[in-house]
Design an enzyme around this catalytic site. Sequence first.
Site, PDB file in Angstrom:
ATOM      1  N   GLY A  50       5.765   3.189   0.403  1.00 40.80           N
ATOM      2  CA  GLY A  50       6.168   4.121  -0.755  1.00 40.80           C
ATOM      3  C   GLY A  50       5.161   3.985  -2.014  1.00 40.80           C
ATOM      4  O   GLY A  50       4.013   3.928  -2.030  1.00 40.80           O
ATOM      5  N   SER A 105       0.793  -1.320  -0.107  1.00 44.21           N
ATOM      6  CA  SER A 105       0.019   0.088  -0.163  1.00 44.21           C
ATOM      7  C   SER A 105       0.781   1.058   0.012  1.00 44.21           C
ATOM      8  O   SER A 105       2.177   1.081  -0.131  1.00 44.21           O
ATOM      9  CB  SER A 105      -1.046   0.083   1.249  1.00 44.21           C
ATOM     10  OG  SER A 105       0.055   0.145   2.507  1.00 44.21           O
ATOM     11  N   LYS A 106       0.185   2.236   0.143  1.00 46.15           N
ATOM     12  CA  LYS A 106       1.297   3.555   0.063  1.00 46.15           C
ATOM     13  C   LYS A 106       2.148   3.910   1.075  1.00 46.15           C
ATOM     14  O   LYS A 106       2.881   4.497   0.966  1.00 46.15           O
ATOM     15  CB  LYS A 106       0.023   4.834  -0.193  1.00 46.15           C
ATOM     16  CG  LYS A 106      -0.588   4.878  -1.257  1.00 46.15           C
ATOM     17  CD  LYS A 106      -1.668   6.102  -1.322  1.00 46.15           C
ATOM     18  CE  LYS A 106      -2.597   6.271  -2.550  1.00 46.15           C
ATOM     19  NZ  LYS A 106      -3.458   7.448  -2.397  1.00 46.15           N
ATOM     20  N   ARG A 107       1.826   3.200   2.259  1.00 49.56           N
ATOM     21  CA  ARG A 107       2.673   3.315   3.493  1.00 49.56           C
ATOM     22  C   ARG A 107       4.001   2.590   3.095  1.00 49.56           C
ATOM     23  O   ARG A 107       5.100   3.010   3.719  1.00 49.56           O
ATOM     24  CB  ARG A 107       2.072   2.842   4.484  1.00 49.56           C
ATOM     25  CG  ARG A 107       2.006   1.257   4.700  1.00 49.56           C
ATOM     26  CD  ARG A 107       1.455   0.792   5.937  1.00 49.56           C
ATOM     27  NE  ARG A 107       1.471  -0.769   5.923  1.00 49.56           N
ATOM     28  CZ  ARG A 107       0.327  -1.345   5.519  1.00 49.56           C
ATOM     29  NH1 ARG A 107      -0.682  -0.617   5.063  1.00 49.56           N
ATOM     30  NH2 ARG A 107       0.161  -2.758   5.554  1.00 49.56           N
TER      31      ARG A 107
END
Length: 469
Positions: free
Chosen positions: A242, A238-240
């Site tokens: 990167g 996910s976005k966490r």
Amino acid sequence: MSVVTRFAPSPTGFLHVGGARTALYSWLYAKSQGGKFVLRIEDTDVERSTEQAKQAILDGMQWLGLEHDLGPYYQTERFDTYNQYIDQLIEKGLAYRCYMSSDELNAIREEQEKNGEKPRYPGTWRDRTDYPEDAPFAIRFKNPKEGSVVFKDHVRGEITISNAELDDLVIRRSDGTPTYNFCVVIDDWEMGITHVVRGEDHINNTPRQINILKALGAPVPEYAHVSMILGDDGKKLSKRHGAVSVMQYRDDGFLPQAVLNYLVRLGWSHGDQEVFSVDEMIQHFSLDHISKSASAFNTEKLIWLNQHYIKTLPASEVAEHAIWHFAQQGIDVSNGPAVADVIKVQADRVDTLKQLAEISGYFFEDFAEFDANAAKKHLRPVAKEALIEVKKALESISDWTAENIQNAINQTAEALGVGMGKVGMPLRVAVTGSGNSPSLDVTLALLKQSTVAQRIIKAIEFIENRENS
């Protein structure tokens, strides 16, 4: 049999890493078999689909070089076709009207969950004909009640799903729009898809789609359901973790060759080989060698691959992508050396093309100011004489080559009776604005002789201003 594969994303967001890998595997299999690759945009979710997302998918595929042979097709442009097939199923008694409201169905499912049962439509309208007048209705497919769906998955082996586990799927909503699972079936049939490569989250859809294909008398394609990609912490990517958008990797300075090479190894292998050209991927790729285990994304490995490609690809090929990064930073490369020549001297010094553009601006335009630390250390009054003398030596060169530039620097140091660093470091800061650059001879050789002289004058003036302040 001529192989035809497809990549069929939903345009509800950017092209993410998992989707890009699925597209790559599908594309590689088609190419490895001398087949065709179809791009199909599955935009039946009209409310969530956007033109921006459609363009993001096209841009991502183009950047990766995954060119389609057929398409792009858009499902929203084919609703009439789907509805014709739905009407055929109704006429054959293989689909039926369902007047159950969403509220009724939700209440039934809640009760089923309370009783520990699998939530499912109970077939209320399957055999009824007492249709209420002017009431909205959906169309459901009559899924077989007996037997099982059995299919061989290239990744997971044989999969068996009992028809008793499947309820009657809605294939047309009450507003008249066909649903995703039905549209996929018709498209795969009409487009001649022989092999479906997609994420494991679609496994539950497969038996439903196979039953519809069989009801229509259509051939059933072969399937390969690939596992998800995890972050390096073992959780769903996910976005966490990167960047998860393919185009974000472009923005961050990665080459498409590096991203493709990294993605192909996220779940597929050929011996111990780590670095693959696209031609090698095509040569060796097989659906049966895709791992069923989830893969963990490792950004450090991607960076290593990116650096490898920056250093080993033809500089002209790297330059095609690097020019975009210079433009993003407002650097006009038209008035300097060839970008490919800059890449040749900078490739060993960077991990990404974004970094390359950041540290190479001085090749194309003058810098606003000297790096403060470098100037404090090397543009001191004691360096003034060395700069004046090396300027004279450099201006006297008739053939502006790296060899002649190095000789001029050496001769200046000898004449002044100082070490090379006493001449070289002030000269480096004067010409590049900082204390870091490739070797001075090749750096200066890429600049115009007049530009070097002007920048040395600027450095001398800087020293004089320091003396007078």
